[in-house]
Motif scaffolding. Sequence first.
Motif, PDB file in Angstrom:
ATOM      1  N   UNK A   1       0.821  -1.201   0.000  1.00  0.00           N
ATOM      2  CA  UNK A   1       0.000   0.000   0.000  1.00  0.00           C
ATOM      3  C   UNK A   1       0.851   1.246   0.000  1.00  0.00           C
ATOM      4  N   UNK A   2       0.260   2.354  -0.388  1.00  0.00           N
ATOM      5  CA  UNK A   2       0.987   3.623  -0.473  1.00  0.00           C
ATOM      6  C   UNK A   2       0.871   4.458   0.790  1.00  0.00           C
ATOM      7  N   UNK A   3      -0.068   4.130   1.663  1.00  0.00           N
ATOM      8  CA  UNK A   3      -0.300   4.910   2.876  1.00  0.00           C
ATOM      9  C   UNK A   3       0.168   4.101   4.080  1.00  0.00           C
ATOM     10  N   UNK A   4       1.177   4.586   4.782  1.00  0.00           N
ATOM     11  CA  UNK A   4       1.763   3.819   5.883  1.00  0.00           C
ATOM     12  C   UNK A   4       0.779   3.626   7.033  1.00  0.00           C
ATOM     13  N   UNK A   5      -0.035   4.637   7.324  1.00  0.00           N
ATOM     14  CA  UNK A   5      -1.002   4.500   8.418  1.00  0.00           C
ATOM     15  C   UNK A   5      -2.056   3.444   8.085  1.00  0.00           C
ATOM     16  N   UNK A   6      -2.459   3.399   6.822  1.00  0.00           N
ATOM     17  CA  UNK A   6      -3.435   2.389   6.392  1.00  0.00           C
ATOM     18  C   UNK A   6      -2.836   0.994   6.512  1.00  0.00           C
ATOM     19  N   UNK A   7      -1.580   0.849   6.093  1.00  0.00           N
ATOM     20  CA  UNK A   7      -0.925  -0.459   6.221  1.00  0.00           C
ATOM     21  C   UNK A   7      -0.771  -0.848   7.684  1.00  0.00           C
ATOM     22  N   UNK A   8      -0.512   0.115   8.546  1.00  0.00           N
ATOM     23  CA  UNK A   8      -0.388  -0.173   9.973  1.00  0.00           C
ATOM     24  C   UNK A   8      -1.703  -0.714  10.537  1.00  0.00           C
ATOM     25  N   UNK A   9      -2.831  -0.151  10.102  1.00  0.00           N
ATOM     26  CA  UNK A   9      -4.131  -0.640  10.567  1.00  0.00           C
ATOM     27  C   UNK A   9      -4.345  -2.091  10.152  1.00  0.00           C
ATOM     28  N   UNK A  10      -4.003  -2.384   8.899  1.00  0.00           N
ATOM     29  CA  UNK A  10      -4.166  -3.751   8.417  1.00  0.00           C
ATOM     30  C   UNK A  10      -3.214  -4.681   9.150  1.00  0.00           C
ATOM     31  N   UNK A  11      -2.002  -4.217   9.399  1.00  0.00           N
ATOM     32  CA  UNK A  11      -1.043  -5.019  10.155  1.00  0.00           C
ATOM     33  C   UNK A  11      -1.561  -5.299  11.566  1.00  0.00           C
ATOM     34  N   UNK A  12      -2.201  -4.319  12.206  1.00  0.00           N
ATOM     35  CA  UNK A  12      -2.780  -4.528  13.534  1.00  0.00           C
ATOM     36  C   UNK A  12      -3.865  -5.604  13.489  1.00  0.00           C
ATOM     37  N   UNK A  13      -4.700  -5.563  12.434  1.00  0.00           N
ATOM     38  CA  UNK A  13      -5.738  -6.581  12.262  1.00  0.00           C
ATOM     39  C   UNK A  13      -5.103  -7.968  12.124  1.00  0.00           C
ATOM     40  N   UNK A  14      -4.056  -8.056  11.314  1.00  0.00           N
ATOM     41  CA  UNK A  14      -3.370  -9.331  11.097  1.00  0.00           C
ATOM     42  C   UNK A  14      -2.758  -9.846  12.398  1.00  0.00           C
ATOM     43  N   UNK A  15      -2.041  -8.986  13.104  1.00  0.00           N
ATOM     44  CA  UNK A  15      -1.389  -9.386  14.359  1.00  0.00           C
ATOM     45  C   UNK A  15      -2.403  -9.847  15.395  1.00  0.00           C
ATOM     46  N   UNK A  16      -3.512  -9.141  15.493  1.00  0.00           N
ATOM     47  CA  UNK A  16      -4.519  -9.496  16.496  1.00  0.00           C
ATOM     48  C   UNK A  16      -5.137 -10.853  16.213  1.00  0.00           C
ATOM     49  N   UNK A  17      -5.082 -11.287  14.949  1.00  0.00           N
ATOM     50  CA  UNK A  17      -5.605 -12.594  14.572  1.00  0.00           C
ATOM     51  C   UNK A  17      -4.570 -13.691  14.615  1.00  0.00           C
ATOM     52  N   UNK A  18      -3.453 -13.434  15.306  1.00  0.00           N
ATOM     53  CA  UNK A  18      -2.384 -14.417  15.518  1.00  0.00           C
ATOM     54  C   UNK A  18      -1.658 -14.790  14.240  1.00  0.00           C
ATOM     55  N   UNK A  19      -1.523 -13.820  13.323  1.00  0.00           N
ATOM     56  CA  UNK A  19      -0.783 -14.021  12.087  1.00  0.00           C
ATOM     57  C   UNK A  19       0.357 -13.015  12.015  1.00  0.00           C
ATOM     58  N   UNK A  20       1.206 -13.150  10.994  1.00  0.00           N
ATOM     59  CA  UNK A  20       2.368 -12.275  10.876  1.00  0.00           C
ATOM     60  C   UNK A  20       2.235 -11.374   9.660  1.00  0.00           C
ATOM     61  N   UNK A  21       2.134 -10.049   9.854  1.00  0.00           N
ATOM     62  CA  UNK A  21       2.072  -9.122   8.714  1.00  0.00           C
ATOM     63  C   UNK A  21       3.465  -8.832   8.178  1.00  0.00           C
ATOM     64  N   UNK A  22       3.584  -8.782   6.863  1.00  0.00           N
ATOM     65  CA  UNK A  22       4.843  -8.441   6.214  1.00  0.00           C
ATOM     66  C   UNK A  22       4.578  -7.335   5.190  1.00  0.00           C
ATOM     67  N   UNK A  23       5.162  -6.176   5.430  1.00  0.00           N
ATOM     68  CA  UNK A  23       5.009  -5.036   4.531  1.00  0.00           C
ATOM     69  C   UNK A  23       5.960  -5.228   3.347  1.00  0.00           C
ATOM     70  N   UNK A  24       5.396  -5.398   2.146  1.00  0.00           N
ATOM     71  CA  UNK A  24       6.234  -5.657   0.970  1.00  0.00           C
ATOM     72  C   UNK A  24       6.416  -4.419   0.094  1.00  0.00           C
ATOM     73  N   UNK A  25       5.894  -3.254   0.541  1.00  0.00           N
ATOM     74  CA  UNK A  25       6.164  -2.041  -0.210  1.00  0.00           C
ATOM     75  C   UNK A  25       4.918  -1.321  -0.691  1.00  0.00           C
TER      76      UNK A  25
END
Length: 212
Positions: A154-178
């Motif tokens: 994604x192009x917006x870091x805050x938006x990616x952070x929100x999605x990463x929080x959703x992923x982490x809370x579901x016991x998964x690992x978020x990886x930002x690929x750019x």
Amino acid sequence: MKINIVGPGNMGRAIATRALAGGHGVCVVHPDPDPARTLAEELKQRFPDSQSDWAASVEPADITVLALWYDAALQIARSAGAALAGQVLVDICNPIDVSTMDGRVTPPDSSAAEEIQRIVGTEVKVVKAFNTTFASLLTAGEGHNFPLDVLIAGDDSAAKDKVADLVLSGAMRPLDVGPLRRARELEAMGFLHIAIQQPLQLNWHSSIKILH
């Protein structure tokens, strides 16, 4: 967070399960009330202490997930653009040619996520995620004793952070690929992952894992 899940299919159910497991509220969105209500009630029975509801159209939320095939995702982007303003919009689709199941239908210099971003405009922050995970493992949040990797572009870091929080809370690992243009490679990866299921007899129980 409040999470809209647009689409009551297998992927919608799986992502909603992860969201509720992470303590978020979920609203299942579908113009036909029967499948949306059915899934919302199923989720409420499984997570009685969590908030799960349904709606016929997109409502205000922290994140809206388009758990849809490509053509349907484009239709929602066109019809619900105003309602999506200010939201993080997660595109999970792999834009495969459904007539042949061989190849993608997006332009070679674009991706499904970029086409959706073009339609909804800059007021909506589009993020690509979950297109390399299958519903069978996503429901459990892990595969073969490893937490699932969810690749995020994604192009917006805050938006990616929100999605990463959703992923982490579901016991998964978020990886930002750019940036969002990396969705082109993610969708190619997703297509390959789908294409190898039958020849390798994986039965939709495989996952893409980054080991380092």
